[in-house]
Design an enzyme around this catalytic site. Structure first.
Site, mmCIF file in Angstrom:
data_model
loop_
_atom_site.group_PDB
_atom_site.id
_atom_site.type_symbol
_atom_site.label_atom_id
_atom_site.label_comp_id
_atom_site.label_asym_id
_atom_site.label_seq_id
_atom_site.Cartn_x
_atom_site.Cartn_y
_atom_site.Cartn_z
ATOM 1 C CE LYS A 270 -0.587 2.071 3.415
ATOM 2 N NZ LYS A 270 0.104 3.099 4.245
ATOM 3 C CG ASP B 76 -3.491 1.787 6.214
ATOM 4 O OD1 ASP B 76 -4.233 2.944 6.547
ATOM 5 O OD2 ASP B 76 -2.069 1.898 6.425
#
Length: 269
Positions: free
Chosen positions: A8, A128
């Site tokens: 990410k 996240d």
């Protein structure tokens, strides 16, 4: 079964305010690279986790690993035996643990389907994680768990990830934020948001790990379309106009800084 814990990156990360609950109000553009950790799963009598790979020694307690926690969030009648090949550095701003948890959710989805409340279960593992379950470019608000779509005009863009091999915990970086609201994310497609956005955590992260500034300077010197720190650091990324430019940059940095970790890939849809 095989799944990837996609790295990410935050193409932009704006910190708007400190909340009374101790968290921070964020606006971010999540993007995912088509490379990362690798997970292999098999049906087993009970849950089990084996960690291998370059960064496996940094996960000293596999039973406290977020992968094991993700398994516990998804109860079922049979167990899963997982092998995690840890290719992403730990505490690096790449959401590595969250990406691995997201991969566990996708494995579970393929085998059993996800429960209707999967987003809430994922959010309890980390801010996240909901974004990492889908691993598609999106906007994140609140603590990062409130997701919305964005026009992705950066799909397949070549990207280079570089980390100085210095772990950096998220808490101290947020604690070092100066509290100044510098404004919201720009409107528009991903390219505009990334180009006109910023990472408000760069300054406090560099204050803790000065090597980040060196990495950014080195990346800027390779002629990218954009270079920025990801998340709370210390990993930085650079976007390039074509794969050859990325390959040349990777080779140059590997020669000049052989001690740095790097990974090449493309941005996912």
């Amino acid at each position: 079964m095989h799944e990837t814990g996609y790295a990410k990156i935050n193409l932009a990360l704006h910190v708007r305010r400190r909340r009374e609950d101790g968290y921070h109000e964020l606006e971010t553009l999540f993007a995912f690279v088509d490379a990362g950790d690798k997970l292999t799963a098999r049906v087993a009598e009970r849950n089990a986790l084996t960690v291998v790979g370059e960064f496996a020694p940094q996960l000293a307690d596999p039973f406290g690993n977020i992968v094991a926690q993700a398994l516990a969030k998804l109860p079922r009648s049979q167990g899963l035996g997982l092998t995690l090949e840890k290719n992403l550095p730990v505490a690096a701003g790449l959401g590595g643990g969250s990406a691995d948890a997201g991969a566990v959710f996708r494995i579970f989805e393929a085998l059993h389907g996800l429960p209707d409340d999967w987003r809430g279960r994922a959010a309890k593992l980390g801010a996240d994680v909901p974004a990492c379950v889908e691993s598609k470019m999106c906007l994140g608000n609140g603590t990062g768990t409130e997701l919305s779509s964005v026009v992705n005009d950066l799909e397949d863009t070549p990207v280079l990830l570089v980390n100085p091999r210095v772990p950096l915990a998220t808490g101290p970086v947020f604690a070092g934020w100066d509290g100044q609201d510098r404004g919201p994310l720009p409107n528009g497609p991903a390219l505009r948001i990334a180009a006109e956005g910023r990472n408000d955590l760069e300054a406090p992260a560099i204050g803790l790990v000065p090597e980040i500034a060196t990495v950014l300077e080195a990346l800027e010197g390779t002629g990218p379309t954009l270079a920025r720190m990801s998340g709370s650091g210390a990993t930085c990324f650079a976007l390039y106009s074509d794969p050859e430019a990325r390959r040349e940059a990777a080779a140059r940095l590997a020669a000049d800084h052989p001690d740095w970790w790097q990974m090449s890939g493309k941005l996912r849809p």
